[in-house]
Design an enzyme around this catalytic site. Structure first.
Site, mmCIF file in Angstrom:
data_model
loop_
_atom_site.group_PDB
_atom_site.id
_atom_site.type_symbol
_atom_site.label_atom_id
_atom_site.label_comp_id
_atom_site.label_asym_id
_atom_site.label_seq_id
_atom_site.Cartn_x
_atom_site.Cartn_y
_atom_site.Cartn_z
ATOM 1 N N CYS A 55 0.665 -1.190 -0.048
ATOM 2 C CA CYS A 55 -0.120 0.097 -0.023
ATOM 3 C C CYS A 55 0.879 1.114 -0.055
ATOM 4 O O CYS A 55 0.517 2.468 -0.485
ATOM 5 C CB CYS A 55 -1.135 0.026 1.126
ATOM 6 S SG CYS A 55 -2.178 -1.221 1.001
ATOM 7 N N HIS A 62 -2.986 6.752 5.169
ATOM 8 C CA HIS A 62 -3.629 5.835 4.456
ATOM 9 C C HIS A 62 -4.898 5.079 4.965
ATOM 10 O O HIS A 62 -5.137 5.213 6.015
ATOM 11 C CB HIS A 62 -2.834 4.381 4.398
ATOM 12 C CG HIS A 62 -3.163 3.106 3.727
ATOM 13 N ND1 HIS A 62 -3.690 3.197 2.438
ATOM 14 C CD2 HIS A 62 -3.119 1.870 4.247
ATOM 15 C CE1 HIS A 62 -4.008 1.890 2.121
ATOM 16 N NE2 HIS A 62 -3.784 1.059 3.316
ATOM 17 N N ASN A 86 -10.202 0.286 1.531
ATOM 18 C CA ASN A 86 -8.732 0.368 1.304
ATOM 19 C C ASN A 86 -8.437 0.222 -0.103
ATOM 20 O O ASN A 86 -8.671 -0.867 -0.811
ATOM 21 C CB ASN A 86 -8.112 -0.579 1.925
ATOM 22 C CG ASN A 86 -6.656 -0.713 2.057
ATOM 23 O OD1 ASN A 86 -6.065 -0.002 1.165
ATOM 24 N ND2 ASN A 86 -5.963 -1.303 3.043
#
Length: 327
Positions: free
Chosen positions: A115, A251, A281
């Protein structure tokens, strides 16, 4: 770098697929509920790519959005970096497809770092511009995570969504641009979050899942820890204090993780950008998407100190501080 100029973000764009998948859809076939998902993650819905829509399509549309917002932004771009964990193919790389679509001359490569990949790519673009290896670099984060999920796994199916984000990195005026980067990895945690490619197992013998696998408990503990340490390190390297941070863009993986980082920094919610409730996400697209929405909402103004941070498979983490504007 002449005239005191440092690299910064010159242009920004993002895209999400049209299909909205709300938590209630999972109730029809999984032992879960909207309340269960929201309480544990903060996610209420996510966007899902169409059957014939892949990472390259999301990347293309993110760059098209960037061009609508910043006409001429690709002039002088010397290369493309696409951060993704769901490339259309191992080769050709997705960056080459983006390069061809927009007629960009120069280098093109994909970057795979979980990520935090988009922040890793920003750091590389920053280094290239600072060293004079490139005038501008197009940095894209795009994911079609819905293509690699086990939709019957409650632990992962409810967490992820699809999206794309793009930025052009180049020189900005003195006093603006990136002030610090923190990049890190801990490969001893590789077994906690993985997806198979070529090998059937990791070097330690752990079988690699053919669909995205995550040990949620261990990743949560890791995330809370590195969100704290990486953000504080990035702020210190930038010569600032948490009080100097005007906007925090974390994030978008889990609202509880975001809240823990916010509390550690002592920041009020008004300074934190949150859209995990609407997109889930989206991995490498998470931060550029949230950053773009914050800019559009007028939450980020020229001269604001902005903090970015991410964590993910590897296990990896990254954080950055920049002073917004100066294009």
């Amino acid at each position: 770098m002449t005239g005191g100029q440092a690299p910064g973000i010159l242009a920004l764009g993002a895209y999400v697929p049209e299909r909205v998948m709300r938590n209630e859809e999972f109730e029809a076939y999984l032992d879960t509920s909207d309340e269960w998902i929201v309480t544990r993650t903060g996610i209420r819905e996510r966007r899902i790519a169409a059957e014939d829509e892949y990472t390259s399509d999301l990347a293309f549309k993110a760059v098209e959005d960037l061009l609508k917002r910043h006409p001429g932004a690709l002039e002088g771009v010397d290369g493309v970096i696409v951060a993704t964990n769901t490339p259309d193919a191992l080769f050709p790389d997705t960056a080459a497809l983006v390069q061809a679509r927009f007629g960009i001359q120069g280098f093109a490569y994909d970057l795979l770092a979980g990520c935090p990949g988009w922040l890793y790519a920003l750091a590389q673009a920053h280094a290239m511009v600072a060293a004079g290896l490139a005038r501008k670099v197009l940095v894209v984060g795009a994911e079609a995570l819905s293509k690699i999920l086990d939709w019957n796994d409650r632990a992962t199916a409810v967490l992820f969504g699809d999206a794309g984000g793009a930025a052009v990195v180049g020189r900005v005026r003195e006093g603006f641009g990136f002030r610090s980067f923190v990049l890190g990895a801990d490969g001893t945690g590789a077994k906690e979050l993985h997806h198979a490619c070529v090998a059937p197992r990791l070097p330690d013998g752990t079988a690699i899942a053919k669909r995205l696998y995550m040990n949620g408990r261990e990743v949560f503990k890791f995330a809370v820890r590195v969100m704290n340490t990486a953000t504080l390190e990035a702020i210190e390297k930038a010569g600032l204090t948490p009080e100097d941070i005007k906007v925090f863009v974390p994030h978008q993986a889990n609202l509880r993780i975001i809240d823990a980082a916010r509390e550690r920094l002592g920041l009020p919610w008004e300074r934190v950008v949150v859209n995990v409730d609407r997109y889930g996400n989206t991995s490498t697209a998470s931060i550029p998407l949230a950053l773009k929405e914050a800019v559009d909402a007028g939450r980020i103004q020229e001269g604001d100190h902005v903090l970015l941070v991410s964590f993910g498979a590897g296990l990896t983490w990254a954080a950055a501080v920049l002073t917004w504007g100066g294009a």
